[in-house]
Design an enzyme around this catalytic site. Structure first.
Site, PDB file in Angstrom:
ATOM      1  N   SER A 112     -10.139  -0.295   7.061  1.00  0.00           N
ATOM      2  CA  SER A 112      -9.342  -0.213   5.854  1.00  0.00           C
ATOM      3  C   SER A 112      -8.899  -1.324   5.386  1.00  0.00           C
ATOM      4  CB  SER A 112      -8.470   1.230   5.603  1.00  0.00           C
ATOM      5  OG  SER A 112      -9.341   2.079   5.909  1.00  0.00           O
TER       6      SER A 112
ATOM      7  N   SER B 152      -9.348   2.168   3.043  1.00  0.00           N
ATOM      8  CA  SER B 152      -8.571   3.077   2.338  1.00  0.00           C
ATOM      9  C   SER B 152      -7.397   2.166   1.471  1.00  0.00           C
ATOM     10  CB  SER B 152      -7.698   3.871   3.103  1.00  0.00           C
ATOM     11  OG  SER B 152      -6.861   3.081   3.858  1.00  0.00           O
TER      12      SER B 152
ATOM     13  N   LYS C  36       0.635  -1.237   0.003  1.00  0.00           N
ATOM     14  CA  LYS C  36       0.114   0.032  -0.042  1.00  0.00           C
ATOM     15  C   LYS C  36       0.919   1.209   0.152  1.00  0.00           C
ATOM     16  CE  LYS C  36      -3.658   2.235   2.737  1.00  0.00           C
ATOM     17  NZ  LYS C  36      -4.910   1.895   3.921  1.00  0.00           N
TER      18      LYS C  36
END
Length: 420
Positions: A149, A125, A56
């Site tokens: 998330s 996210s 990420k």
């Protein structure tokens, strides 16, 4: 089988991931960066050796850009890897590329689409990580969770998600959103890969990983599970309710006892406390980063910082005191339960991209710091994935993963059709 078939060399996991990303990611938009070539892995012969892992964009990588999903940090190159990235490299994993995150892991979305329906959000996210796994590009991707998330986007994209016990994985090198709530974790193609990541990374090699997918396949059958619907159940999409109830019927048909349970405080209070702590700590973590560059930041991150500015130090201290009391008593609800079951979100993946979905059902495990796992549990009428969330006792992540593996064996599972 012909001789030519038997002599065909196996495609390496890295080569397969490159081919899949080349074919799919132009439409999926899961990655912000993939290197043009890959160095030979540095690690040995463990289960992560040679395995491509997507990272990420909230997490630092010294050899790839890390922009935290923000134009403020466009072109930023950290000086060193985050702890978790360094540990992955030491275990022989290949850092495959950087995946899209919402800005600073809050609500301003990136370009990623849902691999099941590109007109729907992948969640956030950890949007790119969930989509990359859900589309079959990689088996493991890193995510972060401050509210929902990891669990929610994994569920929306038809993948597994594992959020460890709070504090189990060091967060050094991951951009802070709210230090009291931030977790690092994994989105994976199966519970097996989550269990490998738990042993090799979360436990830093101090726990033996599963010997093989076959050795882990049976999992551990639970005897008694808690069922958490909460005071917000009436607002849950009927199809999501029906899927959850169907899972319970499957479990009961297998002889597993399912009983109602509460978590010591109403879900609305838990979610409000989560959001208050998050707003105050996000202002402390991000305001200086965007000072003088506010026009480059998204509206949601600006609103979050403004919200945090309205919370006093004394109010924050009172929130942390309440959080500490809740965490001390967090295992009380379990009693004889092997785990607690709930949903991942009140809806399936929403149409459009303005919102990444409602994370209220992820708040309890995040706030309390309890380990959580999601596994796919079926599909809606418009062929969007459902996910089942399982919550375990604090620091009993391995037991939760073994339970989740068994539960996954009685649930429907499918792979999404490749985009492109």
């Amino acid at each position: 089988m012909s001789s030519s078939q038997t002599d065909t060399p196996a495609v390496s996991p890295l080569a397969a991931a490159i081919a899949a990303a080349d074919r799919i990611d132009g439409s999926l938009k899961a990655f912000i960066h993939r290197p043009s070539s890959y160095a030979a892995p540095a690690g040995g012969d463990g289960p992560l050796a040679g395995i491509p892992v997507a990272v990420k964009d909230l997490i630092d990588t010294a050899d790839m850009p890390t922009c935290y999903g923000s134009r403020v940090f466009e072109g930023h190159r950290p000086q060193q890897d985050a702890w978790i990235v360094a540990r992955l490299r030491a275990a022989g994993a290949v850092i495959f590329g950087k995946t899209v995150t919402t800005e600073f892991a809050w609500r301003d979305p990136g370009a990623t689409v849902n691999p099941w329906n590109p007109a729907h959000t992948p969640g956030g996210s950890s949007s790119g990580s969930a989509a990359a796994v859900g589309a079959g590009i990689v088996d493991i991707a890193l995510g972060t969770q401050t509210v929902g998330s990891i669990i929610r986007p994994a569920s929306y994209c038809g993948a597994c998600g594992y959020k460890p016990t709070y504090g189990l994985i060091p967060t050094e090198g991951a951009h802070e959103l709210a230090g009291s709530l931030d977790h690092l974790g994994f989105i994976t193609s199966s519970v097996y890969w989550a269990a490998v990541a738990h042993a090799v990374i979360a436990r830093d090699g101090k726990l033996a990983p599963p010997a093989s997918p076959q050795a882990f396949a049976a999992g551990v059958k639970p005897r008694k599970l808690g069922v958490y619907r909460s005071s917000k159940w009436s607002g849950v999409q009927p199809e999501v309710q029906q899927n959850f109830d169907g899972v319970l019927r499957r479990l009961e048909a297998q002889g597993v006892q399912c009983v109602p349970v509460e978590l010591g405080a109403d879900i609305a209070e838990l979610h409000e406390l989560t959001n208050g702590i998050l707003a105050y700590e996000a202002r402390a973590a991000i305001a200086a980063d965007i000072a003088g560059k506010e026009a480059l930041a998204g509206p949601n991150i600006r609103d979050l910082i403004a919200l945090g500015a309205g919370i006093s130090q004394q109010q924050h201290a009172a929130m942390l005191a309440r959080l500490a009391a809740l965490r001390v008593a967090r295992d009380t609800a379990f009693g004889e339960l092997d785990a607690i079951l709930t949903i991942t979100s009140p809806t399936t993946a929403l149409p459009g991209f303005e919102k990444t979905g409602d994370a209220i059902f992820c708040s309890p495990a995040t706030l309390l710091g309890l380990p959580a796992v999601t596994v796919p549990s079926g599909f809606s009428a418009d062929f969007l994935p459902f996910g089942l969330q399982m919550i375990g006792r604090g620091d009993q992540d391995q037991a939760l993963l073994q339970t989740a593996q068994w539960v996954s064996t009685i649930l429907p599972r499918s792979r999404p059709a490749p985009l492109g």
